[in-house]
Design an enzyme around this catalytic site. Sequence first.
Site, PDB file in Angstrom:
ATOM      1  N   ASP A   8       0.856  -1.194   0.000  1.00  0.00           N
ATOM      2  CA  ASP A   8       0.000   0.000   0.000  1.00  0.00           C
ATOM      3  C   ASP A   8       0.890   1.242   0.000  1.00  0.00           C
ATOM      4  O   ASP A   8       2.127   1.142  -0.114  1.00  0.00           O
ATOM      5  CB  ASP A   8      -1.036  -0.037   1.139  1.00  0.00           C
ATOM      6  CG  ASP A   8      -0.445   0.229   2.519  1.00  0.00           C
ATOM      7  OD1 ASP A   8       0.786   0.450   2.623  1.00  0.00           O
ATOM      8  OD2 ASP A   8      -1.209   0.207   3.503  1.00  0.00           O
ATOM      9  N   CYS A  65       2.766  -3.539   3.948  1.00  0.00           N
ATOM     10  CA  CYS A  65       1.926  -2.377   4.279  1.00  0.00           C
ATOM     11  C   CYS A  65       2.567  -1.723   5.502  1.00  0.00           C
ATOM     12  O   CYS A  65       3.766  -1.905   5.732  1.00  0.00           O
ATOM     13  CB  CYS A  65       0.466  -2.755   4.467  1.00  0.00           C
ATOM     14  SG  CYS A  65       0.096  -3.837   5.860  1.00  0.00           S
ATOM     15  N   THR A  67       2.121  -2.269   8.774  1.00  0.00           N
ATOM     16  CA  THR A  67       2.508  -3.293   9.759  1.00  0.00           C
ATOM     17  C   THR A  67       2.743  -4.670   9.143  1.00  0.00           C
ATOM     18  O   THR A  67       3.273  -5.557   9.816  1.00  0.00           O
ATOM     19  CB  THR A  67       1.364  -3.466  10.784  1.00  0.00           C
ATOM     20  OG1 THR A  67       0.180  -3.837  10.054  1.00  0.00           O
ATOM     21  CG2 THR A  67       1.120  -2.200  11.578  1.00  0.00           C
ATOM     22  N   HIS A  98       8.529 -25.035   8.276  1.00  0.00           N
ATOM     23  CA  HIS A  98       7.448 -25.778   8.930  1.00  0.00           C
ATOM     24  C   HIS A  98       6.068 -25.480   8.367  1.00  0.00           C
ATOM     25  O   HIS A  98       5.192 -26.333   8.434  1.00  0.00           O
ATOM     26  CB  HIS A  98       7.436 -25.473  10.440  1.00  0.00           C
ATOM     27  CG  HIS A  98       8.557 -26.137  11.177  1.00  0.00           C
ATOM     28  ND1 HIS A  98       8.634 -26.167  12.550  1.00  0.00           N
ATOM     29  CD2 HIS A  98       9.652 -26.809  10.725  1.00  0.00           C
ATOM     30  CE1 HIS A  98       9.734 -26.822  12.911  1.00  0.00           C
ATOM     31  NE2 HIS A  98      10.368 -27.211  11.819  1.00  0.00           N
ATOM     32  N   HIS A 133       5.446 -32.035   8.929  1.00  0.00           N
ATOM     33  CA  HIS A 133       4.901 -30.694   8.690  1.00  0.00           C
ATOM     34  C   HIS A 133       3.917 -30.688   7.519  1.00  0.00           C
ATOM     35  O   HIS A 133       3.022 -29.848   7.468  1.00  0.00           O
ATOM     36  CB  HIS A 133       6.035 -29.695   8.468  1.00  0.00           C
ATOM     37  CG  HIS A 133       6.973 -29.655   9.628  1.00  0.00           C
ATOM     38  ND1 HIS A 133       6.584 -29.222  10.868  1.00  0.00           N
ATOM     39  CD2 HIS A 133       8.260 -30.069   9.744  1.00  0.00           C
ATOM     40  CE1 HIS A 133       7.597 -29.345  11.704  1.00  0.00           C
ATOM     41  NE2 HIS A 133       8.617 -29.861  11.054  1.00  0.00           N
TER      42      HIS A 133
END
Length: 147
Positions: A8, A65, A67, A98, A133
């Site tokens: 963004d 973005c 965060t 994993h 996994h």
Amino acid sequence: MKIGIGNDHSALDLKAEIIEFVKSKGHEVVDYGTYTSESCDYPVYGEKVGRAVAAGEVDRGILICGTGLGISLAANKVKGVRAAVCSEPYTAKMSRLHNDCNVLAFGARVVGAELAKMIVDVWLGTEFEGGRHQRRVDLLNAIEERN
Ligand code: RB5
């Protein structure tokens, strides 16, 4: 690999640095925007990159973005996407080993450019371990199917 990238308005400068870095490691980059600093809505770009990964247009995705949260949430709404927000290299490595994450997200307001490059470097260079996994990733996929 072919890497799709999206962001963004908060991450325009960091994206430019990350694109150059990813290219310098020998990968191809497809930039899904945004391309200007005008305020925009992160779900648009999270979905674009998520869909590109899910459709096999690109091998993996990178989202940025403020965060890393909103844009990763958007990508995770796309079936087949496993996006992880990683603010340090250990989590980035484990998200591949994993969790077989096919999208990496981080925050331009959280990590600096050099740390972001370290995160990207380890994430691009780590393969899924499989084995037990794989069963867990299959269980994640089953949740998607049920809902
Ligand atoms: C935009 O101000 C900000 O909300 C966005 O970049 C992101 O951090 C959302 O999760």
